[in-house]
Design an enzyme around this catalytic site. Sequence first.
Site, PDB file in Angstrom:
ATOM      1  N   CYS A  50      42.547  36.732  39.493  1.00 22.28           N
ATOM      2  CA  CYS A  50      43.220  36.154  38.952  1.00 22.28           C
ATOM      3  C   CYS A  50      44.437  36.941  38.856  1.00 22.28           C
ATOM      4  CB  CYS A  50      43.028  37.090  36.856  1.00 22.28           C
ATOM      5  SG  CYS A  50      43.417  36.314  35.848  1.00 22.28           S
ATOM      6  N   CYS A  81      47.003  37.837  35.869  1.00 20.38           N
ATOM      7  CA  CYS A  81      46.256  39.475  35.571  1.00 20.38           C
ATOM      8  C   CYS A  81      46.394  40.526  36.314  1.00 20.38           C
ATOM      9  CB  CYS A  81      44.283  39.449  35.260  1.00 20.38           C
ATOM     10  SG  CYS A  81      43.858  37.626  34.840  1.00 20.38           S
ATOM     11  N   ASP A  82      45.860  40.331  38.122  1.00 24.54           N
ATOM     12  CA  ASP A  82      46.613  41.660  38.728  1.00 24.54           C
ATOM     13  C   ASP A  82      47.523  40.826  39.842  1.00 24.54           C
ATOM     14  OD1 ASP A  82      43.788  42.172  37.699  1.00 24.54           O
ATOM     15  OD2 ASP A  82      42.831  41.274  38.745  1.00 24.54           O
TER      16      ASP A  82
END
Length: 311
Positions: free
Chosen positions: A138, A141-142
Site C-alpha cells: 500500500c 499507507c507507507d
Amino acid sequence: MKGGERKNYDVIIIGGGPAGLTAGLYTSRSRLNTLLIEIGLFGGQMTTTDLVENYPGFPQGITGDELSRLMEEQARRFGLEVVSQNVVKVKLEGDKKAVQTEESSYRCEALIICTGTEYRKLGVPGEKEFAGKGVSYCATCDGAFFRDSKIILVGGGDSALTEALYLTKFVKELTIVHRRDALRATRIYQERVFTNPKIKLLWNSAIQEIKGDSVIRSVIIKNVKTGQVAEHPTEGVFLFVGLSPRTQFAKGLVQMDEGGNIVTDENCQTSVKGIFAAGDCRKKLVRQIATAVGDGATAAFAAEKYLEVKE
Ligand code: NAP
C-alpha cells in the site's frame, strides 16, 4: 439482540466498498430493511487510492478517502444499518440465507456479496519476514516512510503503475521490476511512467529473494530471459502483482471460477437464487470504481425484484 436470537433482514450486504455502498444506498432507499457488514474501512480499496481520476463527476479528480466518505454518507442517509464484523460463513436455511460473523449471526431473504479483493502475495523468501519492515502492499499507507530512498516495485498492471507514480512524491529513485517486456497497465499510466525521471524499468525480471537484517537491504533479481542473477541494494519493496477475491467464506455455496471469483449472470445473480455478487469479487473483465458502482446498483435492483416475486 438477545443471546441466540437472530435478527432478520430483507437484504444483507457483505462488504462496504463502492459496490456494497451503492447496493446499500439503493436497497435502503427502496425501503428494504438492509444490513451492511464491513470489517475494515468503508470505501474498501478506494481508501488506499491517492487520487481517483476516472470516476465521473469529479473533473479534477477526487481523493479515494473523500470519495469513500461521500459514498458512505449517501448510503447511510436512507437508514442503512451497518455493523463492523467479520463474516466467516453463509448457509442456506430453505430460501433464507444465514450469515455467520465472528460475533453474531443474522438471517436475510436476499444476500449481496461485495467483498472485493486483496493484494496477492509474491511468495518469495523474505516477503513474510519483512512485511511491515520494508515490504508493503500500500503506497498511500507507507510511502512517506520512504522519503529520499531508493526502492523496488514489482508488477506491470494499473495498481503497480498508479502506486509507482504516487511513490515518486517521496522517493529518490524507484525501479519497476516486471516479468515481461511489456506492461499490462492502461496506456495513460504507461506514458506517465516512461516520462517520469525518478522511475527506471527492469524488464524480464523476477525477484527471487528479499534480504536484510532488521530492515531490508537488498533483493535478488533474476533475468528470466538470460538466467543472470544479481543482488540489488534497496530500502523498500512494494508488491502489486494482482488481486485475489475475498470469497473464502462462500466456497461451496455459490459457483466460482478457479481463481475464486464468483460467477454471475448480467444481473449479478449467482448460481443460488437470492444471492447476488457485485464489484471486484465477481468474475468480470473490468475492475474499476465505476463498474463496481454499476454492479452495486444492478445487484440491489435484482434483489428487490427477487423479493417482489417471492412474496
Ligand atoms: P493485474 O491487472 O492483474 O496486474 C498484475 C500485474 O502483476 C501484471 O503486470 C502481472 O504480470 C504481474 N504479476 C502477476 N503475478 C506475478 C508474479 N507472480 N510475479 C511477478 N509479477 C506478477 O492487477 P492490478 O494491477 O492489481 O489490477 C487489478 C484490476 O484493478 C485491473 O482490472 C485494473 O485495471 C484495476 N485497477 C484500476 C486502477 C485505475 O484505473 N486507476 C488502479 C488499480 C487497479 P503480467 O502482465 O505478465 O501478467
